[in-house]
Design a protein around this motif. Structure first.
Motif, PDB file in Angstrom:
ATOM      1  N   GLY A 239      27.762  76.658  -0.697  1.00  0.00           N
ATOM      2  CA  GLY A 239      28.424  76.210  -2.138  1.00  0.00           C
ATOM      3  C   GLY A 239      30.218  76.469  -2.518  1.00  0.00           C
ATOM      4  O   GLY A 239      30.436  76.382  -3.231  1.00  0.00           O
ATOM      5  N   LYS A 240      30.170  76.803  -1.048  1.00  0.00           N
ATOM      6  CA  LYS A 240      31.910  77.176  -1.201  1.00  0.00           C
ATOM      7  C   LYS A 240      32.726  76.345  -1.339  1.00  0.00           C
ATOM      8  O   LYS A 240      33.478  75.794   0.171  1.00  0.00           O
ATOM      9  N   LEU A 241      32.197  75.022  -2.293  1.00  0.00           N
ATOM     10  CA  LEU A 241      32.949  73.521  -2.114  1.00  0.00           C
ATOM     11  C   LEU A 241      34.576  73.644  -2.625  1.00  0.00           C
ATOM     12  O   LEU A 241      34.764  72.624  -1.674  1.00  0.00           O
ATOM     13  N   ASP A 242      35.196  75.001  -3.227  1.00  0.00           N
ATOM     14  CA  ASP A 242      36.105  74.777  -3.116  1.00  0.00           C
ATOM     15  C   ASP A 242      37.046  75.240  -1.744  1.00  0.00           C
ATOM     16  O   ASP A 242      38.190  74.412  -1.276  1.00  0.00           O
ATOM     17  N   VAL A 243      36.880  76.158  -1.166  1.00  0.00           N
ATOM     18  CA  VAL A 243      37.013  76.016   0.577  1.00  0.00           C
ATOM     19  C   VAL A 243      36.620  74.670   1.031  1.00  0.00           C
ATOM     20  O   VAL A 243      38.025  74.119   1.892  1.00  0.00           O
ATOM     21  N   LEU A 244      36.047  73.976   0.987  1.00  0.00           N
ATOM     22  CA  LEU A 244      34.859  73.043   1.553  1.00  0.00           C
ATOM     23  C   LEU A 244      36.491  71.883   1.200  1.00  0.00           C
ATOM     24  O   LEU A 244      37.171  71.709   2.039  1.00  0.00           O
ATOM     25  N   ASP A 245      36.853  72.105   0.326  1.00  0.00           N
ATOM     26  CA  ASP A 245      38.332  70.939  -0.302  1.00  0.00           C
ATOM     27  C   ASP A 245      39.153  70.980   0.126  1.00  0.00           C
ATOM     28  O   ASP A 245      40.368  70.337   0.722  1.00  0.00           O
ATOM     29  N   ALA A 246      40.408  72.782   0.007  1.00  0.00           N
ATOM     30  CA  ALA A 246      41.017  72.660   0.940  1.00  0.00           C
ATOM     31  C   ALA A 246      41.052  72.760   2.111  1.00  0.00           C
ATOM     32  O   ALA A 246      42.216  72.377   2.957  1.00  0.00           O
ATOM     33  N   THR A 247      39.962  72.699   2.917  1.00  0.00           N
ATOM     34  CA  THR A 247      40.148  72.774   4.650  1.00  0.00           C
ATOM     35  C   THR A 247      40.275  70.805   4.730  1.00  0.00           C
ATOM     36  O   THR A 247      40.989  70.720   5.427  1.00  0.00           O
ATOM     37  N   LEU A 248      39.198  70.146   4.191  1.00  0.00           N
ATOM     38  CA  LEU A 248      39.321  68.625   4.291  1.00  0.00           C
ATOM     39  C   LEU A 248      40.423  68.146   3.640  1.00  0.00           C
ATOM     40  O   LEU A 248      40.521  67.087   4.348  1.00  0.00           O
ATOM     41  N   ARG A 249      41.149  68.256   2.965  1.00  0.00           N
ATOM     42  CA  ARG A 249      42.215  68.432   2.597  1.00  0.00           C
ATOM     43  C   ARG A 249      43.816  68.143   3.611  1.00  0.00           C
ATOM     44  O   ARG A 249      44.663  67.639   3.776  1.00  0.00           O
ATOM     45  N   LYS A 250      43.201  69.336   4.117  1.00  0.00           N
ATOM     46  CA  LYS A 250      44.769  69.120   6.013  1.00  0.00           C
ATOM     47  C   LYS A 250      44.860  68.400   6.817  1.00  0.00           C
ATOM     48  O   LYS A 250      45.137  67.967   6.708  1.00  0.00           O
ATOM     49  N   ILE A 251      43.607  67.083   6.905  1.00  0.00           N
ATOM     50  CA  ILE A 251      42.729  66.448   7.876  1.00  0.00           C
ATOM     51  C   ILE A 251      43.333  65.482   6.915  1.00  0.00           C
ATOM     52  O   ILE A 251      43.347  64.744   7.922  1.00  0.00           O
ATOM     53  N   ASP A 252      43.122  64.974   5.610  1.00  0.00           N
ATOM     54  CA  ASP A 252      42.928  63.823   4.743  1.00  0.00           C
ATOM     55  C   ASP A 252      43.239  64.293   3.134  1.00  0.00           C
ATOM     56  O   ASP A 252      42.245  63.851   2.547  1.00  0.00           O
ATOM     57  N   PRO A 253      44.205  63.962   2.363  1.00  0.00           N
ATOM     58  CA  PRO A 253      44.619  64.723   1.600  1.00  0.00           C
ATOM     59  C   PRO A 253      43.506  63.082   0.443  1.00  0.00           C
ATOM     60  O   PRO A 253      43.468  64.026  -0.756  1.00  0.00           O
ATOM     61  N   ASP A 254      43.456  61.563   0.836  1.00  0.00           N
ATOM     62  CA  ASP A 254      42.676  61.203   0.110  1.00  0.00           C
ATOM     63  C   ASP A 254      41.195  61.118   0.812  1.00  0.00           C
ATOM     64  O   ASP A 254      40.485  60.075   0.694  1.00  0.00           O
ATOM     65  N   TYR A 255      40.864  62.135   1.012  1.00  0.00           N
ATOM     66  CA  TYR A 255      39.298  62.166   2.060  1.00  0.00           C
ATOM     67  C   TYR A 255      38.292  61.706   1.147  1.00  0.00           C
ATOM     68  O   TYR A 255      37.290  61.372   1.126  1.00  0.00           O
ATOM     69  N   LYS A 256      39.036  62.621  -0.238  1.00  0.00           N
ATOM     70  CA  LYS A 256      37.359  62.048  -0.976  1.00  0.00           C
ATOM     71  C   LYS A 256      37.377  60.695  -1.303  1.00  0.00           C
ATOM     72  O   LYS A 256      35.357  59.501  -1.679  1.00  0.00           O
ATOM     73  N   ASN A 257      37.881  59.452  -1.055  1.00  0.00           N
ATOM     74  CA  ASN A 257      37.735  57.932  -0.639  1.00  0.00           C
ATOM     75  C   ASN A 257      37.405  57.871   0.033  1.00  0.00           C
ATOM     76  O   ASN A 257      37.069  56.569  -0.160  1.00  0.00           O
ATOM     77  N   GLN A 258      36.978  58.505   1.043  1.00  0.00           N
ATOM     78  CA  GLN A 258      36.736  57.727   2.358  1.00  0.00           C
ATOM     79  C   GLN A 258      34.802  58.058   2.580  1.00  0.00           C
ATOM     80  O   GLN A 258      34.777  57.914   3.667  1.00  0.00           O
TER      81      GLN A 258
END
Length: 448
Positions: free
Chosen positions: A206-225
């Motif tokens: 449930g550490k979604l804030d850490v995951l969010d920060a990591t995925l943004r490093k890969i692609d800032p627009d990751y949620k739409n993909q």
């Protein structure tokens, strides 16, 4: 945000700076693991002389590190699937750095052996977690290539160990070669700050804030993909005891076969890494030249591993791994036949590709064979059981030398496991990737 949608997102990305960072961390960690492991083979001729060790005693001491690796591979891999890859990687690095360095201060074989065992726990824990972390983050089109490039660290360390030996042995003795292992301790604070945690572990905890920060490093627009599954039933079940998952869903036979392949492959690798300089000395070559053969063994593996990783991403892994084991067995058998020096170096380089390089490709194949929730456990179990073969290799070489067996027969003995590994791989069933099936269902649903 689900584990399947995250996996698909990560698989479909283009290789970028974030992925390069993960790959370079893996290369760094495996390089020093490889150095700390292989350095014993470089110092063993001097140890046997200083401590008056028999070949069997020297072989047994070499097996202590591999015995520790067996514990580390199995136990720490189980912990990694439950408590995260990153923490286990950091603990493992600290273990093998501290205890390899301490072994350089040992004044007698007993303490040295214990240091090798405890360092081995770190060796065993680092490799499966590094492979799993790279497998999770690297895009699918580059997985084999990236994993094998990171595992080239084994060869980087394997080259560095005899090179350090050539530099320090004559003037400073064998101890500084072991003290060099302290280097990774100084970078652990940077590792804590920059090494990412497993995305699947972050979701489970449930550490979604850490995951969010990591995925943004890969692609800032990751949620739409992200491809969001239509039902939570598509989520893979989390095993309370991950090792049980290795024998479910028709994985049991393949798990056993992988253990056999690792046993045979690591017997070849650690037998050669421990005894190649000594075998070449017995064949009439001076120590410095014998260390040169070890450099060619690892150098050939370094170059070849990159090449076979690229081929595997394009053509697949299983047939390539199987064929390389057969070719390696042939090359090792030919090493026992008198030939000119150029042909000898060529055979050793090819043998390096087909043993150590092929082991890297095998790790890449196995890490993608298992689902995320048991990946570290699967790689760790195979590596752990394989360490039994790794332990047998140095001891077997010591027994053969103590019995004055010819150099040619020694190489033939180390060649036969390659044939056995190839035969076992032929019976590994094709993996039915559940995630690919899920993705196919989603695509069909969208079409309809």
């Amino acid at each position: 945000m689900t584990s399947n949608s995250i996996k698909n997102f990560l698989d479909e990305r283009k290789f970028n700076r974030f992925h390069l960072g993960v790959l370079l961390w893996g290369l760094f960690i495996i390089s020093f693991e490889g150095y700390d492991l292989v350095v014993y083979g470089s110092v063993v001729p001097l140890l046997t002389k200083e401590w008056a060790l028999t070949p069997v005693q020297a072989g047994v001491i070499g097996s202590y590190g591999l015995f520790g690796m067996m514990f580390g591979s199995i136990i720490l891999s189980l912990l990694a699937d439950r408590f995260g890859r990153k923490s286990i990687i950091i603990v493992s690095v600290a273990f093998f750095s501290i205890f390899t360095t301490l072994s350089g201060f040992a004044r007698e074989p007993h303490l040295f052996s214990w240091c090798r065992f405890l360092a081995g726990v770190g060796f065993g824990g680092a490799l499966p977690s590094v492979i799993s972390l790279i497998t999770e983050y690297i895009p699918k089109s580059s997985k084999n290539k990236s994993i094998t490039m990171a595992l080239c660290g084994n060869q980087v360390g394997g080259i560095l160990a005899p090179l350090i030996g050539v530099i320090v042995f004559a003037s400073l003795g064998w101890r500084p070669a072991l003290w060099f292992a302290i280097v990774p301790l100084f970078v652990i604070p940077v590792m804590i700050k920059t090494l990412p945690e497993s995305p699947q572990f972050l979701i489970r905890k449930g550490k979604l804030d850490v995951l969010d920060a990591t995925l943004r490093k890969i692609d800032p627009d990751y949620k739409n993909q992200l491809i969001v599954e239509q039902t939570s039933l598509m989520e893979p079940p989390v095993e309370r005891t991950p090792i049980i998952g290795l024998f479910k869903n028709k994985l049991g036979v393949s798990t056993i076969l992988f253990c056999i392949v690792y046993f045979m492959g690591l017997l070849m690798i650690y037998g050669l890494n421990t005894w190649l300089p000594k075998l070449m000395q017995s064949a009439g070559y001076p120590l410095i030249s014998s260390l040169g053969f070890a450099i060619f063994l690892n150098g050939g593996a370094l170059v070849g591993t990159i090449i076979i990783g690229v081929i595997a991403d394009r053509k697949g892994s299983k047939k390539l791994v199987t064929g390389l084991y057969v070719l390696g067995a042939i090359c090792l058998a030919l090493l026992g036949i008198k030939s000119n020096i150029f042909f000898l170096y060529l055979l050793i380089a090819i043998a390096g590709v087909c043993t150590m390089g092929n082991q890297s490709l095998l790790n890449a194949f196995v890490s993608q064979y298992y689902p995320d929730q048991v990946r570290s456990t699967g790689v760790g179990l195979a590596n752990g059981v394989g360490r039994l073969g790794g332990m047998l290799g140095p001891t077997l070489g010591g027994i053969l030398l103590s019995q004055n067996v010819s150099v040619g027969l020694c190489f033939l003995v180390f060649a036969l496991p390659g044939v056995c590994a190839a035969i076992a791989l032929l019976f590994v069933k094709k993996n039915n990737d559940k995630y690919e099936s899920i993705l196919s269902i989603n695509k069909n649903s969208n079409v309809n």
